[in-house]
Design a protein around this motif. Structure first.
Motif, PDB file in Angstrom:
ATOM      1  N   ILE A 144      -0.676   5.395  -0.663  1.00  0.00           N
ATOM      2  CA  ILE A 144       0.396   6.374   0.034  1.00  0.00           C
ATOM      3  C   ILE A 144       0.997   6.894  -0.960  1.00  0.00           C
ATOM      4  N   ARG A 145       2.654   7.521  -1.117  1.00  0.00           N
ATOM      5  CA  ARG A 145       3.346   7.934  -2.057  1.00  0.00           C
ATOM      6  C   ARG A 145       4.890   6.954  -1.326  1.00  0.00           C
ATOM      7  N   THR A 146       5.281   5.662  -1.778  1.00  0.00           N
ATOM      8  CA  THR A 146       6.188   5.321  -1.493  1.00  0.00           C
ATOM      9  C   THR A 146       7.600   4.733  -2.471  1.00  0.00           C
ATOM     10  N   ASP A 147       8.201   4.236  -1.936  1.00  0.00           N
ATOM     11  CA  ASP A 147       9.200   3.605  -3.003  1.00  0.00           C
ATOM     12  C   ASP A 147       9.066   2.601  -2.862  1.00  0.00           C
ATOM     13  N   GLY A 148       9.115   1.929  -1.466  1.00  0.00           N
ATOM     14  CA  GLY A 148       9.258   0.196  -0.982  1.00  0.00           C
ATOM     15  C   GLY A 148       9.853   0.657   0.016  1.00  0.00           C
ATOM     16  N   GLU A 149      10.216   1.311   0.701  1.00  0.00           N
ATOM     17  CA  GLU A 149      11.546   1.520   1.557  1.00  0.00           C
ATOM     18  C   GLU A 149      11.523   2.568   2.177  1.00  0.00           C
ATOM     19  N   THR A 150      10.551   3.362   2.192  1.00  0.00           N
ATOM     20  CA  THR A 150      10.329   4.622   2.474  1.00  0.00           C
ATOM     21  C   THR A 150       8.927   5.524   2.609  1.00  0.00           C
ATOM     22  N   VAL A 151       8.410   6.023   2.854  1.00  0.00           N
ATOM     23  CA  VAL A 151       6.898   6.578   3.111  1.00  0.00           C
ATOM     24  C   VAL A 151       7.519   8.061   2.520  1.00  0.00           C
ATOM     25  N   GLN A 152       7.013   8.733   1.812  1.00  0.00           N
ATOM     26  CA  GLN A 152       7.052   9.799   1.708  1.00  0.00           C
ATOM     27  C   GLN A 152       5.711  11.132   1.694  1.00  0.00           C
ATOM     28  N   GLU A 211      -1.760   0.199   4.119  1.00  0.00           N
ATOM     29  CA  GLU A 211      -1.199   0.974   3.555  1.00  0.00           C
ATOM     30  C   GLU A 211       0.606  -0.184   3.780  1.00  0.00           C
ATOM     31  N   CYS A 212       0.121  -0.971   4.527  1.00  0.00           N
ATOM     32  CA  CYS A 212       1.110  -1.956   4.207  1.00  0.00           C
ATOM     33  C   CYS A 212       0.900  -2.362   2.816  1.00  0.00           C
ATOM     34  N   PHE A 213      -0.073  -2.898   2.866  1.00  0.00           N
ATOM     35  CA  PHE A 213      -0.275  -3.808   0.863  1.00  0.00           C
ATOM     36  C   PHE A 213      -0.157  -3.073  -0.258  1.00  0.00           C
ATOM     37  N   ALA A 214       0.100  -1.483  -0.055  1.00  0.00           N
ATOM     38  CA  ALA A 214       0.625  -0.340  -0.648  1.00  0.00           C
ATOM     39  C   ALA A 214       1.820  -0.742  -0.729  1.00  0.00           C
ATOM     40  N   PHE A 215       2.430  -0.447   0.325  1.00  0.00           N
ATOM     41  CA  PHE A 215       3.926  -0.871   0.669  1.00  0.00           C
ATOM     42  C   PHE A 215       4.818  -1.538  -0.225  1.00  0.00           C
ATOM     43  N   LEU A 216       3.754  -2.831   0.005  1.00  0.00           N
ATOM     44  CA  LEU A 216       4.542  -4.110  -0.108  1.00  0.00           C
ATOM     45  C   LEU A 216       4.359  -4.025  -1.814  1.00  0.00           C
ATOM     46  N   ALA A 217       2.807  -3.583  -2.742  1.00  0.00           N
ATOM     47  CA  ALA A 217       2.714  -3.914  -3.890  1.00  0.00           C
ATOM     48  C   ALA A 217       3.990  -3.304  -4.592  1.00  0.00           C
ATOM     49  N   ILE A 218       4.370  -2.037  -4.408  1.00  0.00           N
ATOM     50  CA  ILE A 218       5.660  -1.539  -4.372  1.00  0.00           C
ATOM     51  C   ILE A 218       7.361  -2.314  -4.806  1.00  0.00           C
ATOM     52  N   ARG A 219       7.207  -2.456  -3.424  1.00  0.00           N
ATOM     53  CA  ARG A 219       8.589  -3.553  -3.145  1.00  0.00           C
ATOM     54  C   ARG A 219       8.159  -4.875  -3.881  1.00  0.00           C
ATOM     55  N   ALA A 220       6.782  -5.288  -4.546  1.00  0.00           N
ATOM     56  CA  ALA A 220       7.195  -6.810  -5.473  1.00  0.00           C
ATOM     57  C   ALA A 220       7.049  -6.519  -6.849  1.00  0.00           C
ATOM     58  N   LEU A 221       6.788  -4.795  -7.185  1.00  0.00           N
ATOM     59  CA  LEU A 221       7.422  -4.394  -8.502  1.00  0.00           C
ATOM     60  C   LEU A 221       8.920  -4.037  -8.697  1.00  0.00           C
ATOM     61  N   GLY A 234      10.744  -6.498  -6.969  1.00  0.00           N
ATOM     62  CA  GLY A 234      11.071  -7.531  -6.616  1.00  0.00           C
ATOM     63  C   GLY A 234      12.391  -6.810  -5.474  1.00  0.00           C
ATOM     64  N   LEU A 235      11.548  -6.411  -4.119  1.00  0.00           N
ATOM     65  CA  LEU A 235      11.987  -6.514  -3.005  1.00  0.00           C
ATOM     66  C   LEU A 235      11.734  -7.554  -2.389  1.00  0.00           C
ATOM     67  N   PRO A 236      12.619  -8.180  -1.638  1.00  0.00           N
ATOM     68  CA  PRO A 236      11.847  -9.323  -0.326  1.00  0.00           C
ATOM     69  C   PRO A 236      10.089  -8.746   1.163  1.00  0.00           C
ATOM     70  N   ILE A 237       9.237  -9.446   0.513  1.00  0.00           N
ATOM     71  CA  ILE A 237       8.948  -9.061   1.762  1.00  0.00           C
ATOM     72  C   ILE A 237       8.483  -9.803   2.537  1.00  0.00           C
ATOM     73  N   SER A 238       8.865 -11.227   2.967  1.00  0.00           N
ATOM     74  CA  SER A 238       9.418 -11.822   4.335  1.00  0.00           C
ATOM     75  C   SER A 238      10.646 -12.208   4.354  1.00  0.00           C
ATOM     76  N   PHE A 239      11.112 -12.428   5.301  1.00  0.00           N
ATOM     77  CA  PHE A 239      12.043 -12.394   6.124  1.00  0.00           C
ATOM     78  C   PHE A 239      12.247 -13.366   6.594  1.00  0.00           C
ATOM     79  N   PRO A 240      13.906 -14.318   7.165  1.00  0.00           N
ATOM     80  CA  PRO A 240      14.311 -15.277   8.095  1.00  0.00           C
ATOM     81  C   PRO A 240      13.134 -15.042   9.568  1.00  0.00           C
ATOM     82  N   LEU A 241      13.393 -14.226  10.053  1.00  0.00           N
ATOM     83  CA  LEU A 241      12.905 -14.113  11.687  1.00  0.00           C
ATOM     84  C   LEU A 241      11.054 -13.314  11.398  1.00  0.00           C
ATOM     85  N   THR A 242      11.056 -13.018  10.473  1.00  0.00           N
ATOM     86  CA  THR A 242       9.351 -12.423  10.100  1.00  0.00           C
ATOM     87  C   THR A 242       8.208 -14.461   9.703  1.00  0.00           C
TER      88      THR A 242
END
Length: 376
Positions: free
Chosen positions: A24-32, A337-347, A349-357
């Protein structure tokens, strides 16, 4: 960060012998853009090795030194997945240097949720540095450890990606996504940044093991065996009293927390029917726990291909499920796809886990990065 291409890899706890690969092509927030995806079979010798490692993991249970087989299995798994990615890229005509990062989930051996006395623990096999050197690009891996060290459940991690997908189709708030893998997990979206996610109960794992125990393959294909059986309603009612099902979220499961032993003493067909009904009933109880019972439920993961299970969700969970494909998603590719998205978030420095998840006190980043140095 501008949108970038990333590859995601997933191998579930059902050990179906396939590596899910998605681009996928993504910025870690949306999927282009969605790129290619495939199910790449493991080498035949790897699957029994992983099964043996998983059996030894159950005996180990985080007590004492890790089983020696973990090292052998991790090396073999990493090399197999690296070869699969290399072949995937070659077929698509893409150079490794065109990929920003690979999201390498690895193979879960064991997962133990936290309790009041201790933090949880998790173990996924996967050598990110070895994959980076073999494929020739950066690799994000070990996505769950940081969350558990911070007191989280370590699962599920798909919520942020599910929300990105829901936004991409202009879904209405009070929509949920149900992933039917080895374990079943739900993500509920209340609009804005309001999301809840947790494991609902088993999905395919107990049923697959039940079918395998009878020497009839790896799964109840098309739900045909369960469709011939009769649900043991009295047993089902007892199973649905399990305290996990009404416990408040966040919460998570290991593959072995609910097993095929739930059907012991039943015929092949009745056991399959009862296990299928239990998965569906557990989904219903999960939907009752959400801030609002969802108006829409989108199904992804392998279990959506089982029409007997889907019918059971319709009747026992009291909701009309919608297939991922009906809203333009690739139901078999969502986890990868999710782990491609999370990999970009990791690059980024965006969060991947949250209080209600996962239950962490504040959103946290996760995943380690193995960088590829072309000059080395």
């Amino acid at each position: 960060m501008k949108p970038a291409w990333a590859i995601g890899l997933m191998t579930g706890t059902v050990l179906d012998g396939n590596i899910d690969i998605a681009l996928i092509r993504t910025d870690g927030e949306t999927v282009q853009e969605f790129g290619s995806w495939t199910l790449a079979p493991y080498p035949p010798e790897l699957r029994p090795l992983l099964r043996d490692a998983m059996a030894q993991a159950r005996d180990w249970n985080f007590e004492g030194p890790e089983p020696a087989i973990f090292g052998q299995a991790e090396d073999a798994l990493t090399r197999a997945q690296s070869a699969a990615v290399t072949a995937f890229l070659a077929k698509a005509g893409i150079k490794p240097s065109d990929i920003s990062v690979i999201g390498f989930h690895g193979q879960t051996m064991l997962h133990r949720a936290p309790d009041s006395a201790r933090h949880g623990q998790t173990r996924q096999l996967g050598n990110g540095a070895l994959m980076a050197s073999l494929v020739g690009t950066n690799v994000a891996f070990d996505f769950r450890t940081a969350d558990m060290a911070a007191g989280g459940q370590g699962a599920p991690l798909a919520a942020s990606y599910h929300i990105a997908l829901l936004r991409s189709i202009d879904a209405k708030p009070n929509t949920a996504v149900l992933n039917l893998g080895g374990v079943s997990n739900v993500t509920w979206w209340g609009g804005g940044d309001m999301m809840v996610a947790f494991d609902t109960g088993p999905a395919n794992a107990p049923l697959n093991d039940w079918i395998g125990r009878h020497g009839l393959g790896d799964m109840d294909r098309d739900g045909a065996i369960a469709a011939r059986g009769t649900v043991d309603e009295a047993r089902l009612a007892r199973l649905l009293e399990h305290p996990y099902l009404t416990a408040s979220y966040p919460k998570s499961l290991d593959r072995n927390d609910f097993t095929a032993a739930m059907a012991d003493g039943l015929s092949l067909e009745d056991g399959a029917a009862t296990l299928t009904a239990f998965t569906a009933g557990a989904v219903g109880k999960a939907l009752d726990l959400l801030p609002q019972r969802p108006e829409h439920l989108i199904l992804c993961g392998g279990g959506r291909r089982n029409p007997t299970l889907v019918d059971a969700i319709r009747t026992r969970a009291r909701i009309e499920p919608v297939m991922a494909e009906a809203v333009g998603w690739r139901g078999d590719a969502v986890e990868a796809e999710c782990f491609a998205f999370l990999a970009i978030r990791a690059l980024r420095g965006l969060p991947i886990s949250f209080p209600l998840t996962t239950g962490v006190k504040q959103p946290i980043t996760g995943g380690r990065i193995a960088t590829f140095d072309a000059a080395a």
